[in-house]
Design a protein around this motif. Structure first.
Motif, PDB file in Angstrom:
ATOM      1  N   ILE A  98       0.860  -1.184   0.000  1.00 11.43           N
ATOM      2  CA  ILE A  98       0.000   0.000   0.000  1.00 11.43           C
ATOM      3  C   ILE A  98       0.896   1.233   0.000  1.00 11.43           C
ATOM      4  O   ILE A  98       1.883   1.291   0.747  1.00 11.43           O
ATOM      5  CB  ILE A  98      -0.915   0.038   1.235  1.00 11.43           C
ATOM      6  N   LEU A  99       0.550   2.216  -0.832  1.00 15.96           N
ATOM      7  CA  LEU A  99       1.285   3.484  -0.848  1.00 15.96           C
ATOM      8  C   LEU A  99       0.323   4.611  -1.196  1.00 15.96           C
ATOM      9  O   LEU A  99      -0.276   4.615  -2.271  1.00 15.96           O
ATOM     10  CB  LEU A  99       2.433   3.434  -1.848  1.00 15.96           C
ATOM     11  N   LEU A 100       0.140   5.528  -0.248  1.00 18.64           N
ATOM     12  CA  LEU A 100      -0.693   6.714  -0.435  1.00 18.64           C
ATOM     13  C   LEU A 100       0.189   7.948  -0.323  1.00 18.64           C
ATOM     14  O   LEU A 100       0.970   8.070   0.626  1.00 18.64           O
ATOM     15  CB  LEU A 100      -1.778   6.801   0.632  1.00 18.64           C
ATOM     16  N   LEU A 101       0.063   8.864  -1.269  1.00 19.02           N
ATOM     17  CA  LEU A 101       0.804  10.119  -1.251  1.00 19.02           C
ATOM     18  C   LEU A 101      -0.199  11.261  -1.125  1.00 19.02           C
ATOM     19  O   LEU A 101      -1.082  11.392  -1.976  1.00 19.02           O
ATOM     20  CB  LEU A 101       1.613  10.302  -2.530  1.00 19.02           C
ATOM     21  N   THR A 102      -0.045  12.060  -0.081  1.00 26.62           N
ATOM     22  CA  THR A 102      -0.935  13.202   0.132  1.00 26.62           C
ATOM     23  C   THR A 102      -0.114  14.481   0.113  1.00 26.62           C
ATOM     24  O   THR A 102       0.936  14.568   0.748  1.00 26.62           O
ATOM     25  CB  THR A 102      -1.680  13.081   1.475  1.00 26.62           C
ATOM     26  N   ILE A 103      -0.621  15.458  -0.623  1.00 30.26           N
ATOM     27  CA  ILE A 103      -0.008  16.785  -0.685  1.00 30.26           C
ATOM     28  C   ILE A 103      -0.995  17.749  -0.061  1.00 30.26           C
ATOM     29  O   ILE A 103      -2.162  17.794  -0.455  1.00 30.26           O
ATOM     30  CB  ILE A 103       0.275  17.212  -2.138  1.00 30.26           C
ATOM     31  N   ASN A 104      -0.525  18.523   0.914  1.00 25.41           N
ATOM     32  CA  ASN A 104      -1.352  19.512   1.583  1.00 25.41           C
ATOM     33  C   ASN A 104      -0.606  20.834   1.579  1.00 25.41           C
ATOM     34  O   ASN A 104       0.598  20.868   1.847  1.00 25.41           O
ATOM     35  CB  ASN A 104      -1.649  19.065   3.018  1.00 25.41           C
ATOM     36  N   VAL A 105      -1.306  21.911   1.265  1.00 23.59           N
ATOM     37  CA  VAL A 105      -0.692  23.243   1.249  1.00 23.59           C
ATOM     38  C   VAL A 105      -1.332  24.095   2.341  1.00 23.59           C
ATOM     39  O   VAL A 105      -2.556  24.192   2.426  1.00 23.59           O
ATOM     40  CB  VAL A 105      -0.870  23.925  -0.125  1.00 23.59           C
ATOM     41  N   ASP A 106      -0.497  24.667   3.192  1.00 23.74           N
ATOM     42  CA  ASP A 106      -0.949  25.615   4.217  1.00 23.74           C
ATOM     43  C   ASP A 106      -0.487  26.999   3.807  1.00 23.74           C
ATOM     44  O   ASP A 106       0.685  27.198   3.488  1.00 23.74           O
ATOM     45  CB  ASP A 106      -0.357  25.265   5.585  1.00 23.74           C
ATOM     46  N   THR A 107      -1.416  27.939   3.814  1.00 20.33           N
ATOM     47  CA  THR A 107      -1.097  29.313   3.438  1.00 20.33           C
ATOM     48  C   THR A 107      -1.486  30.246   4.576  1.00 20.33           C
ATOM     49  O   THR A 107      -2.621  30.221   5.039  1.00 20.33           O
ATOM     50  CB  THR A 107      -1.857  29.719   2.159  1.00 20.33           C
ATOM     51  N   THR A 108      -0.511  31.018   5.021  1.00 15.01           N
ATOM     52  CA  THR A 108      -0.749  32.046   6.030  1.00 15.01           C
ATOM     53  C   THR A 108      -0.146  33.334   5.488  1.00 15.01           C
ATOM     54  O   THR A 108       1.077  33.478   5.452  1.00 15.01           O
ATOM     55  CB  THR A 108      -0.100  31.676   7.377  1.00 15.01           C
ATOM     56  N   GLU A 110       1.566  35.572   3.228  1.00 11.02           N
ATOM     57  CA  GLU A 110       2.482  35.326   2.108  1.00 11.02           C
ATOM     58  C   GLU A 110       3.269  34.028   2.281  1.00 11.02           C
ATOM     59  O   GLU A 110       4.037  33.652   1.402  1.00 11.02           O
ATOM     60  CB  GLU A 110       3.463  36.505   1.975  1.00 11.02           C
ATOM     61  N   GLN A 111       3.091  33.355   3.400  1.00  9.93           N
ATOM     62  CA  GLN A 111       3.818  32.112   3.697  1.00  9.93           C
ATOM     63  C   GLN A 111       3.060  30.907   3.135  1.00  9.93           C
ATOM     64  O   GLN A 111       1.858  30.771   3.368  1.00  9.93           O
ATOM     65  CB  GLN A 111       3.966  31.945   5.212  1.00  9.93           C
ATOM     66  N   HIS A 112       3.760  30.047   2.428  1.00  7.94           N
ATOM     67  CA  HIS A 112       3.162  28.837   1.860  1.00  7.94           C
ATOM     68  C   HIS A 112       4.024  27.650   2.276  1.00  7.94           C
ATOM     69  O   HIS A 112       5.246  27.655   2.097  1.00  7.94           O
ATOM     70  CB  HIS A 112       3.098  28.912   0.332  1.00  7.94           C
ATOM     71  N   LEU A 113       3.387  26.633   2.813  1.00  3.52           N
ATOM     72  CA  LEU A 113       4.074  25.449   3.299  1.00  3.52           C
ATOM     73  C   LEU A 113       3.443  24.215   2.656  1.00  3.52           C
ATOM     74  O   LEU A 113       2.223  24.017   2.730  1.00  3.52           O
ATOM     75  CB  LEU A 113       3.952  25.364   4.822  1.00  3.52           C
ATOM     76  N   VAL A 114       4.263  23.380   2.009  1.00  5.25           N
ATOM     77  CA  VAL A 114       3.796  22.144   1.385  1.00  5.25           C
ATOM     78  C   VAL A 114       4.142  20.987   2.317  1.00  5.25           C
ATOM     79  O   VAL A 114       5.289  20.840   2.734  1.00  5.25           O
ATOM     80  CB  VAL A 114       4.443  21.921   0.001  1.00  5.25           C
ATOM     81  N   THR A 115       3.135  20.180   2.637  1.00  2.87           N
ATOM     82  CA  THR A 115       3.337  19.000   3.466  1.00  2.87           C
ATOM     83  C   THR A 115       3.083  17.761   2.624  1.00  2.87           C
ATOM     84  O   THR A 115       2.025  17.626   2.009  1.00  2.87           O
ATOM     85  CB  THR A 115       2.381  18.987   4.677  1.00  2.87           C
ATOM     86  N   TRP A 116       4.061  16.874   2.587  1.00  2.00           N
ATOM     87  CA  TRP A 116       3.931  15.577   1.930  1.00  2.00           C
ATOM     88  C   TRP A 116       3.747  14.528   3.011  1.00  2.00           C
ATOM     89  O   TRP A 116       4.505  14.485   3.988  1.00  2.00           O
ATOM     90  CB  TRP A 116       5.193  15.238   1.146  1.00  2.00           C
ATOM     91  N   THR A 117       2.759  13.661   2.827  1.00  2.00           N
ATOM     92  CA  THR A 117       2.550  12.529   3.725  1.00  2.00           C
ATOM     93  C   THR A 117       2.548  11.261   2.886  1.00  2.00           C
ATOM     94  O   THR A 117       1.786  11.155   1.920  1.00  2.00           O
ATOM     95  CB  THR A 117       1.204  12.653   4.475  1.00  2.00           C
ATOM     96  N   LEU A 118       3.423  10.326   3.244  1.00  2.86           N
ATOM     97  CA  LEU A 118       3.484   9.037   2.574  1.00  2.86           C
ATOM     98  C   LEU A 118       3.060   7.976   3.577  1.00  2.86           C
ATOM     99  O   LEU A 118       3.748   7.746   4.569  1.00  2.86           O
ATOM    100  CB  LEU A 118       4.902   8.725   2.083  1.00  2.86           C
ATOM    101  N   ALA A 119       1.925   7.370   3.347  1.00  5.64           N
ATOM    102  CA  ALA A 119       1.458   6.265   4.182  1.00  5.64           C
ATOM    103  C   ALA A 119       1.695   4.983   3.388  1.00  5.64           C
ATOM    104  O   ALA A 119       1.366   4.914   2.202  1.00  5.64           O
ATOM    105  CB  ALA A 119      -0.014   6.430   4.518  1.00  5.64           C
TER     106      ALA A 119
END
Length: 151
Positions: A98-108, A110-119
């Motif tokens: 099993i391999l799940l890739l999730t991309i989540n973007v947090d914006t505050t 002008e700040q942008h943060l990309v979170t990668w989660t691999l389950a």
């Protein structure tokens, strides 16, 4: 040694987080232009870009090897700023059940943060955690960001 695991890594980007997520959700076919040394192509096999249940086919280089992946879009949520892909066929399934890739973007502001989660679930105890895949994802993120910013 556990067969199941989750890797999470965050990286700031200078480009617009909404545009970054737009690319992965609705325009992944452009990614090969932004980082051609890593991603050679993304085609849609079934469904529509960004639609849950759509099936994508990726061609990419990982650890010096040519690889492929067939992924199903498991989630695409503009409000939560995330997209999730489940690998259903390809090179990675030689190692992971099993391999799940999730991309989540947090914006505050002008700040942008990309979170990668691999389950993932490894096929057996001899398989390493997918740290190389996480590094690959972070490298692709950096290349897209550089491309978007024109650096």
């Amino acid at each position: 040694m556990a067969l199941n695991g989750t890797l999470v890594n965050q990286t700031p980007i200078k480009s617009n987080g909404d545009v970054f997520l737009q690319i992965f959700t609705y325009e992944p076919f452009h990614i090969s232009n932004m980082c051609p040394h890593s991603i050679q192509g993304c085609d849609i096999l079934d469904g529509e870009w960004g639609s849950i249940g759509s099936i994508l086919f990726w061609k990419y280089h990982l650890d010096g090897s040519e690889c492929v992946a067939k992924e199903v879009v498991e989630a695409a949520d503009k409000e939560k700023k995330l997209v999730c892909f489940k690998v259903v066929d390809g090179t990675l399934l030689d190692l992971y059940k099993i391999l799940l890739l999730t991309i989540n973007v947090d914006t505050t502001g002008e700040q942008h943060l990309v979170t990668w989660t691999l389950a993932y679930e490894k096929l057996n105890e001899t398989v390493a955690d997918p740290n190389n895949l996480m590094e690959f994802c972070l490298s692709v993120t950096k290349d897209i960001d550089t491309y978007q910013c024109g650096i």
